[in-house]
Motif scaffolding. Structure first.
Motif, PDB file in Angstrom:
ATOM      1  N   THR A 295      44.882  43.913  19.708  1.00 53.25           N
ATOM      2  CA  THR A 295      45.185  45.149  19.002  1.00 53.25           C
ATOM      3  C   THR A 295      44.731  45.014  17.557  1.00 53.25           C
ATOM      4  O   THR A 295      45.077  44.040  16.887  1.00 53.25           O
ATOM      5  CB  THR A 295      46.697  45.442  19.040  1.00 53.25           C
ATOM      6  OG1 THR A 295      47.097  45.655  20.394  1.00 53.25           O
ATOM      7  CG2 THR A 295      47.050  46.661  18.210  1.00 53.25           C
ATOM      8  N   ARG A 334      39.739  44.491  28.438  1.00 51.37           N
ATOM      9  CA  ARG A 334      40.944  45.259  28.760  1.00 51.37           C
ATOM     10  C   ARG A 334      42.013  44.976  27.708  1.00 51.37           C
ATOM     11  O   ARG A 334      41.914  44.019  26.940  1.00 51.37           O
ATOM     12  CB  ARG A 334      41.463  44.942  30.159  1.00 51.37           C
ATOM     13  CG  ARG A 334      41.928  43.519  30.365  1.00 51.37           C
ATOM     14  CD  ARG A 334      42.654  43.355  31.687  1.00 51.37           C
ATOM     15  NE  ARG A 334      43.821  44.218  31.788  1.00 51.37           N
ATOM     16  CZ  ARG A 334      45.007  43.917  31.263  1.00 51.37           C
ATOM     17  NH1 ARG A 334      45.189  42.774  30.590  1.00 51.37           N
ATOM     18  NH2 ARG A 334      46.029  44.742  31.392  1.00 51.37           N
ATOM     19  N   ASN A 335      43.008  45.844  27.706  1.00 49.35           N
ATOM     20  CA  ASN A 335      44.138  45.708  26.788  1.00 49.35           C
ATOM     21  C   ASN A 335      43.666  45.618  25.335  1.00 49.35           C
ATOM     22  O   ASN A 335      44.098  44.774  24.563  1.00 49.35           O
ATOM     23  CB  ASN A 335      44.989  44.480  27.142  1.00 49.35           C
ATOM     24  CG  ASN A 335      46.336  44.485  26.433  1.00 49.35           C
ATOM     25  OD1 ASN A 335      46.900  45.537  26.147  1.00 49.35           O
ATOM     26  ND2 ASN A 335      46.839  43.300  26.111  1.00 49.35           N
ATOM     27  N   VAL A 336      42.765  46.532  24.976  1.00 44.99           N
ATOM     28  CA  VAL A 336      42.282  46.650  23.600  1.00 44.99           C
ATOM     29  C   VAL A 336      42.880  47.920  23.002  1.00 44.99           C
ATOM     30  O   VAL A 336      42.839  48.990  23.614  1.00 44.99           O
ATOM     31  CB  VAL A 336      40.746  46.717  23.553  1.00 44.99           C
ATOM     32  CG1 VAL A 336      40.261  47.015  22.131  1.00 44.99           C
ATOM     33  CG2 VAL A 336      40.138  45.417  24.066  1.00 44.99           C
ATOM     34  N   HIS A 337      43.421  47.789  21.800  1.00 44.34           N
ATOM     35  CA  HIS A 337      44.033  48.940  21.139  1.00 44.34           C
ATOM     36  C   HIS A 337      43.546  48.985  19.694  1.00 44.34           C
ATOM     37  O   HIS A 337      43.793  48.066  18.915  1.00 44.34           O
ATOM     38  CB  HIS A 337      45.557  48.850  21.215  1.00 44.34           C
ATOM     39  CG  HIS A 337      46.052  48.699  22.619  1.00 44.34           C
ATOM     40  ND1 HIS A 337      46.125  49.756  23.487  1.00 44.34           N
ATOM     41  CD2 HIS A 337      46.445  47.599  23.317  1.00 44.34           C
ATOM     42  CE1 HIS A 337      46.552  49.340  24.664  1.00 44.34           C
ATOM     43  NE2 HIS A 337      46.762  48.030  24.589  1.00 44.34           N
ATOM     44  N   LEU A 363      36.003  49.332  28.093  1.00 38.80           N
ATOM     45  CA  LEU A 363      37.391  49.127  27.643  1.00 38.80           C
ATOM     46  C   LEU A 363      38.337  49.716  28.684  1.00 38.80           C
ATOM     47  O   LEU A 363      38.487  50.945  28.762  1.00 38.80           O
ATOM     48  CB  LEU A 363      37.620  49.793  26.289  1.00 38.80           C
ATOM     49  CG  LEU A 363      36.784  49.295  25.106  1.00 38.80           C
ATOM     50  CD1 LEU A 363      36.980  50.220  23.895  1.00 38.80           C
ATOM     51  CD2 LEU A 363      37.164  47.866  24.748  1.00 38.80           C
ATOM     52  N   SER A 366      43.198  50.527  27.853  1.00 39.96           N
ATOM     53  CA  SER A 366      43.067  50.416  26.396  1.00 39.96           C
ATOM     54  C   SER A 366      43.321  51.757  25.739  1.00 39.96           C
ATOM     55  O   SER A 366      43.449  52.789  26.408  1.00 39.96           O
ATOM     56  CB  SER A 366      41.663  49.897  26.036  1.00 39.96           C
ATOM     57  OG  SER A 366      41.436  48.607  26.565  1.00 39.96           O
TER      58      SER A 366
END
Length: 657
Positions: A295, A334-337, A363, A366
């Motif tokens: 993040t 994945r799991n990118v913010h 992505l 996300s």
């Protein structure tokens, strides 16, 4: 998204496609001092539609000024056509335009146009900003990111000869390679992408009623002001429990490159399961920051700016500032913010092979929220396969190409509450090349003044939804909403829902075909369009030509058709020509479609131009509740073809009773 059309010979064969004079709607200079609009309309006409990011739009042509209104114009390659509402105000040195704040504000955005340098490359010029005649700021405006010329993919050289001398040239009505002597075109040829915007924090909050004056000082260049957005920006966001990039050596002054420092912060944050924090400042980054399972949070897009210049790569390609997921071929990220910062690029020409986008890669699972992306090629270009991405609350402005593009097998994702202005191609696109984009939702976005192509375009795909969007002022070679079998896209499948959207001043003059498009247009170029398409609850306002158009390219008009399209509970307020224009084989149904201020005829039905004794190859079904635009004798397939229908500029749209 835009690539060269079919061959010049094929285009020349489309001799039946019409030339029409585009009519503009006049906008009065002056008016209420604090008149607030949305897409240059009374906000009541678009209530519940489009993005809401907390700023107030005021058009310069509605504000007191000592300058001169350009005069409303929708003709491509004119300055007014690229302005919001198709009008703006020109200020000579010593002149001003003054806006009265409708709400308290501490920040403004000015949309403007400056002249190019005589040989290209842009100019800079000051603009003075005062509030209530006291506090004064000076903005340094630039046209270095404006002004493209010539044929696709364009050049920044106003003196360039034709880039493709064998292409169809609308202005001379000829195929140059078959013409003796060769055509002569005036230079600069096809000038466009004329506007830019700049943001300014005012240093304190001013109450509603304060007067913001924009003045061109002596010795400065004449400046065209399109509009002012004003808003209250919250204080900087602070993230205490995070990997602060300053600790890892990032330079908030922008003097030193901070890419490596940000990479170190990202690696540490992943290891320790922390967020990465970008405090207020300007961070120089001249390449991609690759993100995965992390993040990244800024202090807010007005405070944290990640800015870079274009960097040359071996082989003639380039890179630049951007946040990228890993390539889908490598499994993607994945799991990118990503949230709360600005990305300022340095893209001044269109090179389609360059990866110089604000956000890219793949992505999944996300989110991207609260970014301001400016001067990149594409704001967000995502290459699948990937799934479950949420893009919300972002502003994307002044792009060379698209605003947001989901390319290839992007599924179950959402594009919502984003504001996109002045793209050089589609504002938002789903492009199902090689694999379907499916189950995506494009909802409550505002797209304004795409200078090329469409506001929202769907190229193939399955079970996607386009809802509650506001699309205004497309300029050329496209329109507001587009459903196209093009660019190698997979065939449409399942259901496409186009629901509760509003378009305004759409339906451009297609320069290659020499015909006016619809505010929504369906184009069968490479395959049939036969999925279930539901157009429900949409408002098509102040249409320059048609509200809806069905078309096939001339060489394939007997190969592909458009069927299974259903219009229901639709309002059409003003058309320059028709409610429906059919230039293809196929069919559509209409139920409770109300239309008023129709310029020519309700239905212009040419079918595939064979004019058979059995009628047109396009059939209309009246499902009841339609107003008088759809006459009984036009159903199902009466030929009513007029290649050159008269254009009657419609009156300004108003409320329905």
């Amino acid at each position: 998204m835009h690539f060269p059309r079919s061959s010049a010979t094929a285009l020349a064969a489309a001799v039946c496609l019409a030339t029409a004079a585009g009519g503009g709607v006049a906008h009065a200079q002056g008016g209420p001092a604090a008149k607030v609009t949305r897409a240059a309309l009374d906000p009541s006409l678009v209530a519940g539609r489009g993005a809401d990011l907390g700023f107030q739009e005021q058009e310069a042509e509605n504000a007191p000024t000592t300058g001169t209104a350009l005069g409303a114009n929708r003709e491509a390659y004119s300055l007014a056509a690229e302005a919001s509402g198709r009008d703006a105000v020109r200020l000579q040195p010593g002149q001003y335009v003054e806006f009265t704040l409708p709400k308290a504000a501490n920040a403004i955005t000015v949309r403007y146009s400056l002249p190019d340098a005589p040989t290209g490359g842009g100019t800079t010029s000051p603009l003075d900003v005062s509030v209530d005649g006291k506090r004064r700021h000076t903005m340094t405006l630039t046209s270095q990111y404006s002004w493209l010329y010539n044929q696709y993919p364009f050049t920044d050289d106003p003196g360039a000869d034709l880039l493709h001398p064998d292409w169809w040239i609308t202005e001379c009505g000829c195929v140059p390679a078959a013409t003796t002597p060769a055509p002569v075109v005036s230079k600069p040829f096809r000038p466009g992408h004329a506007f830019d915007e700049q943001r300014l924090l005012l240093g304190r909050s001013y109450p509603a009623g304060a007067k913001v004056r924009l003045s061109v000082p002596a010795g400065a260049a004449a400046t065209v002001v399109d509009l002012l957005d004003s808003q209250t920006v919250a204080p900087p966001h602070v993230e205490l429990l995070a990997a602060n990039v300053l600790v890892f050596g990032a330079d908030p002054t922008g003097r030193r490159d901070s890419a490596d420092a940000i990479d170190r912060a990202v690696a540490f944050a992943r290891q320790k399961h922390l967020k990465v924090y970008l405090p207020p400042g300007t961070y120089q980054v001249n390449r991609h920051i690759v993100v995965d399972d992390v993040t990244v949070v800024g202090a807010g897009s007005w405070y944290t700016v990640v800015k870079g210049h274009r960097t040359d790569l071996p082989g003639g390609a380039h890179t630049g500032v951007g946040f990228y997921g890993k390539d889908a071929a490598e499994g993607g990220s994945r799991n990118v913010h990503l949230s709360g910062f600005a990305i300022e690029g340095d893209v001044r020409e269109r090179i389609d092979t360059d990866q110089v986008n604000g956000v890219g890669g793949a992505l999944s699972d996300s989110s991207i929220e609260g970014l301001y992306i400016h001067h990149t090629k594409v704001g967000m270009w995502l290459d699948g396969p990937m799934r479950n991405l949420r893009i919300t609350g972002n502003q994307i402005a002044d792009q060379i190409a698209d605003g947001i593009n989901f390319h290839t097998a992007v599924t179950d994702s959402v594009i919502s509450n984003n504001f996109i202005r002045n793209t050089g191609d589609d504002g938002i696109a789903l492009w199902s090349e090689k694999a379907q984009d499916a189950g995506n939702v494009i909802d409550h976005n505002t797209v304004q003044t795409p200078t090329l192509a469409n506001g929202i375009a769907i190229y193939g795909g399955a079970d996607n939804t386009v809802s509650n969007n506001l699309v205004a002022d497309p300029i050329r070679e496209g329109s507001a909403l587009h459903v196209g079998s093009r660019f190698g896209a997979e065939a449409f499948a399942g259901q496409l829902r186009i629901t509760d959207n509003t378009t305004v001043r759409a339906g451009t003059f297609e320069l290659n075909w020499r015909v006016g498009l619809g505010a929504i247009w369906f184009y069968a170029l490479e395959k049939d369009i036969e999925a279930d398409v539901q157009v429900t609850g949409d408002d098509f306002l102040d249409n320059t030509y048609n509200a809806a158009m069905f078309v096939a390219d001339w060489p394939v008009k007997d190969l592909y058709s458009i069927t299974n399209v259903h219009f229901k509970d639709v309002k059409v307020d003003g058309t320059g020509t028709s409610v429906v224009s059919a230039r293809a084989a196929g069919s559509a149904t209409f139920e409770n479609v109300r239309a008023r201020n129709v310029g020519a005829v309700g239905v212009n039905n040419c079918g595939t131009f064979h004019f058979t004794p059995d009628g047109s190859e396009f059939r209309l079904a009246d499902q009841g509740g339609n107003s008088s635009w759809l006459a009984p004798w036009e159903v199902p397939n009466t030929i009513t073809c007029d290649d050159r229908p008269p254009v009657t500029p419609p009156p300004a749209p108003g409320p329905w009773q």
